[in-house]
Design an enzyme around this catalytic site. Structure first.
Site, PDB file in Angstrom:
ATOM      1  N   LYS A  65       0.787  -1.228   0.000  1.00  0.00           N
ATOM      2  CA  LYS A  65       0.000   0.000   0.000  1.00  0.00           C
ATOM      3  C   LYS A  65       0.826   1.289   0.000  1.00  0.00           C
ATOM      4  O   LYS A  65       0.398   2.318   0.523  1.00  0.00           O
ATOM      5  CB  LYS A  65      -0.984   0.031   1.202  1.00  0.00           C
ATOM      6  N   GLY A  67       2.106   2.515  -2.984  1.00  0.00           N
ATOM      7  CA  GLY A  67       2.120   3.084  -4.339  1.00  0.00           C
ATOM      8  C   GLY A  67       2.538   2.083  -5.408  1.00  0.00           C
ATOM      9  O   GLY A  67       2.921   2.479  -6.512  1.00  0.00           O
ATOM     10  N   TRP A  70       0.646   2.386  -8.808  1.00  0.00           N
ATOM     11  CA  TRP A  70       1.090   3.596  -9.523  1.00  0.00           C
ATOM     12  C   TRP A  70       2.470   3.346 -10.148  1.00  0.00           C
ATOM     13  O   TRP A  70       2.692   3.629 -11.335  1.00  0.00           O
ATOM     14  CB  TRP A  70       1.140   4.749  -8.526  1.00  0.00           C
ATOM     15  N   HIS A 146       6.866  -7.764  -3.212  1.00  0.00           N
ATOM     16  CA  HIS A 146       6.737  -7.156  -1.881  1.00  0.00           C
ATOM     17  C   HIS A 146       7.792  -7.741  -0.935  1.00  0.00           C
ATOM     18  O   HIS A 146       7.800  -7.401   0.250  1.00  0.00           O
ATOM     19  CB  HIS A 146       5.359  -7.470  -1.281  1.00  0.00           C
ATOM     20  N   ARG A 169       6.326   5.003   1.507  1.00  0.00           N
ATOM     21  CA  ARG A 169       5.274   5.991   1.789  1.00  0.00           C
ATOM     22  C   ARG A 169       5.291   6.263   3.286  1.00  0.00           C
ATOM     23  O   ARG A 169       5.748   5.412   4.058  1.00  0.00           O
ATOM     24  CB  ARG A 169       3.927   5.390   1.368  1.00  0.00           C
ATOM     25  N   SER A 177      -4.240   3.015   4.409  1.00  0.00           N
ATOM     26  CA  SER A 177      -4.526   2.380   3.120  1.00  0.00           C
ATOM     27  C   SER A 177      -4.672   0.865   3.301  1.00  0.00           C
ATOM     28  O   SER A 177      -5.571   0.234   2.740  1.00  0.00           O
ATOM     29  CB  SER A 177      -3.392   2.710   2.133  1.00  0.00           C
ATOM     30  N   ARG A 298      -8.121   4.185  -4.539  1.00  0.00           N
ATOM     31  CA  ARG A 298      -9.008   4.745  -3.526  1.00  0.00           C
ATOM     32  C   ARG A 298      -8.823   6.252  -3.508  1.00  0.00           C
ATOM     33  O   ARG A 298      -9.013   6.910  -4.510  1.00  0.00           O
ATOM     34  CB  ARG A 298      -8.722   4.073  -2.169  1.00  0.00           C
TER      35      ARG A 298
HETATM   36  P1  PAP Z   1      -0.628  -2.989  -3.232  1.00  0.00           P
HETATM   37  O1  PAP Z   1       0.583  -2.886  -2.375  1.00  0.00           O
HETATM   38  O2  PAP Z   1      -1.699  -3.891  -2.647  1.00  0.00           O
HETATM   39  O3  PAP Z   1      -0.344  -3.339  -4.653  1.00  0.00           O
HETATM   40  P2  PAP Z   1      -0.708  -0.169  -3.674  1.00  0.00           P
HETATM   41  O4  PAP Z   1      -0.958   0.061  -5.112  1.00  0.00           O
HETATM   42  O5  PAP Z   1       0.675   0.002  -3.168  1.00  0.00           O
HETATM   43  O6  PAP Z   1      -1.324  -1.552  -3.229  1.00  0.00           O
HETATM   44  O7  PAP Z   1      -1.585   0.849  -2.812  1.00  0.00           O
HETATM   45  C1  PAP Z   1      -2.775   1.391  -3.190  1.00  0.00           C
HETATM   46  C2  PAP Z   1      -2.695   2.845  -2.798  1.00  0.00           C
HETATM   47  O8  PAP Z   1      -2.127   3.588  -3.882  1.00  0.00           O
HETATM   48  C3  PAP Z   1      -4.066   3.433  -2.563  1.00  0.00           C
HETATM   49  O9  PAP Z   1      -3.861   4.475  -1.625  1.00  0.00           O
HETATM   50  P3  PAP Z   1      -5.027   4.979  -0.634  1.00  0.00           P
HETATM   51  O10 PAP Z   1      -5.611   3.764  -0.001  1.00  0.00           O
HETATM   52  O11 PAP Z   1      -4.340   5.881   0.336  1.00  0.00           O
HETATM   53  O12 PAP Z   1      -5.978   5.707  -1.492  1.00  0.00           O
HETATM   54  C4  PAP Z   1      -4.422   3.960  -3.927  1.00  0.00           C
HETATM   55  O13 PAP Z   1      -5.443   4.936  -3.926  1.00  0.00           O
HETATM   56  C5  PAP Z   1      -3.088   4.517  -4.373  1.00  0.00           C
HETATM   57  N1  PAP Z   1      -2.962   4.585  -5.830  1.00  0.00           N
HETATM   58  C6  PAP Z   1      -3.268   3.639  -6.735  1.00  0.00           C
HETATM   59  N2  PAP Z   1      -3.024   4.057  -7.976  1.00  0.00           N
HETATM   60  C7  PAP Z   1      -2.559   5.322  -7.859  1.00  0.00           C
HETATM   61  C8  PAP Z   1      -2.147   6.312  -8.813  1.00  0.00           C
HETATM   62  N3  PAP Z   1      -2.175   6.072 -10.094  1.00  0.00           N
HETATM   63  N4  PAP Z   1      -1.719   7.490  -8.336  1.00  0.00           N
HETATM   64  C9  PAP Z   1      -1.685   7.756  -7.008  1.00  0.00           C
HETATM   65  N5  PAP Z   1      -2.069   6.870  -6.063  1.00  0.00           N
HETATM   66  C10 PAP Z   1      -2.501   5.668  -6.478  1.00  0.00           C
END
Ligand code: PAP
Length: 336
Positions: A65, A67, A70, A146, A169, A177, A298
């Site tokens: 969680k 990023g 992204w 991970h 992060r 998150s 999210r």
């Molecule tokens: P993972 O480790 O399970 O793959 P990961 O993608 O690292 O998850 O985390 C998701 C977080 O990245 C979410 O944050 P939040 O819960 O604080 O909202 C998600 O919204 C955010 N996220 C996903 N895609 C993007 C993006 N393109 N730009 C910015 N933040 C993003």
């Protein structure tokens, strides 16, 4: 359906020797200092023993969680780089640039979640028996993990020139998150997992692929030792200065941008606003993890923790963060 949060896969001989803790009411096992679900641990073992890196492989790495999605989208777009950009240097008006990309039938990100193109090795690859043949992948191959640095196969972290891009992060937003994410696995009749319990677990270092600070520090130290091999990024920096950070990322991947508007295209292509509104991410399902794709997109804001933390929690985690990172040169505050 079997997914990575099931406990159906076990390594009985190994598991019974390992320390065990409960995380969101599920067992985690501590192996070499880090916490795993049995399913991931089994895949991590297969990854360590069977993976054969190529010299130009690129590995993305992250705690949960911070990023990941992204970063997958960004690196995939940078390496793929069949961007539909004009050759002239005139900036495209923003509205046109967006339309052009949204209409772009060529953009693979419009068809599949970023995880379809950049697979997490211990979730999507080494969970298959036998693991798929990766030798036919287009070069440079792009993977994600991970796993902590110390758990990577020696062939990656000791004896190859593979590049690693890590994303960290601030711990407070990471925890929030994570809390939202794991609540999606609760049954409809279950209330959300108590946040104070999640907080205590996180502070004790007990979370999937945690302890969080040990994970971050391992990659941080490697990035200091070998900056050409390990690039250390922070979610907050990407939010604050996407252009600067993405240029840095592209140069590290040896695909430097020559024009600002190429950077702007990648920024938009991978933006949360765009990705979360794509049909595939609104209604598609992640078959490996067994959740809707939309749970990966999210709020995406810095400072969301303020909606969940009490003042005492904030102070306690600040103290832990300060203590853990002391002397490392690393800062994980939301505004650094
Ligand atoms: P993972 O480790 O399970 O793959 P990961 O993608 O690292 O998850 O985390 C998701 C977080 O990245 C979410 O944050 P939040 O819960 O604080 O909202 C998600 O919204 C955010 N996220 C996903 N895609 C993007 C993006 N393109 N730009 C910015 N933040 C993003």
């Amino acid at each position: 359906m079997d997914n990575c949060y099931d406990d159906s896969c076990k390594l009985p001989d190994l598991l019974e020797q390992l320390p065990q803790e409960s995380f969101w009411d599920k067992p985690l096992y501590q192996w070499d200092g880090f916490w795993y679900r049995a399913y991931h641990l089994e895949a991590a073992m297969a990854f360590r023993s069977q993976f054969r890196p190529l010299q130009d492989d690129v590995f993305l790495a992250s705690p949960m969680k911070t990023g990941t999605t992204w970063l997958k989208a960004l690196c995939f777009s940078i390496l793929q780089r069949q961007l539909d950009v004009d050759d002239d240097d005139d900036p495209i008006p923003e509205s046109q640039a967006k339309k052009k990309i949204v209409d772009d039938e060529e953009d693979p990100l419009a068809k599949n979640h970023p995880a379809f193109y950049v697979k997490t090795l211990e979730v999507q690859v080494f969970t298959e028996k036998p693991p798929p043949d990766l030798s036919g992948m287009k070069s440079p191959r792009l993977f994600h993990t991970h796993l902590p640095y110390s758990a990577l196969p020696d062939s990656i972290n000791k004896s190859s020139n593979c590049k690693i891009v890590y994303i960290a992060r601030n711990p407070k937003d990471t925890l929030v998150s994570m809390w939202h994410f794991f609540n999606k696995f609760r049954k409809p009749e279950q209330a959300p997992f108590p946040f104070d319990k999640a907080f205590e677990c996180f502070c004790q270092g007990i979370c999937l692929f945690g302890p969080f600070f040990d994970h971050v520090l391992q990659y941080w130290r490697e990035s200091l030792k070998a900056p050409n091999k390990v690039l250390f990024l922070k979610y907050e920096d990407l939010k604050r200065d996407p252009k600067g950070e993405i240029k840095k990322l592209a140069s590290f991947l040896e695909r430097p941008f020559t024009k600002d508007k190429q950077v702007d295209e990648v920024i938009w292509r991978c933006s949360l606003d765009r990705l979360k509104n794509l049909e595939v991410n609104k209604n598609g399902v992640d078959p490996w993890v067994g959740v809707q794709n939309n749970v990966y997109f999210r709020a995406g804001i810095v400072g969301d923790w303020k909606n969940m933390f009490t003042a005492e929690m904030s102070e306690k985690l600040d103290q832990i963060t300060q203590h853990k990172l002391e002397g490392s040169g690393l800062h994980l505050d939301e505004d650094t």
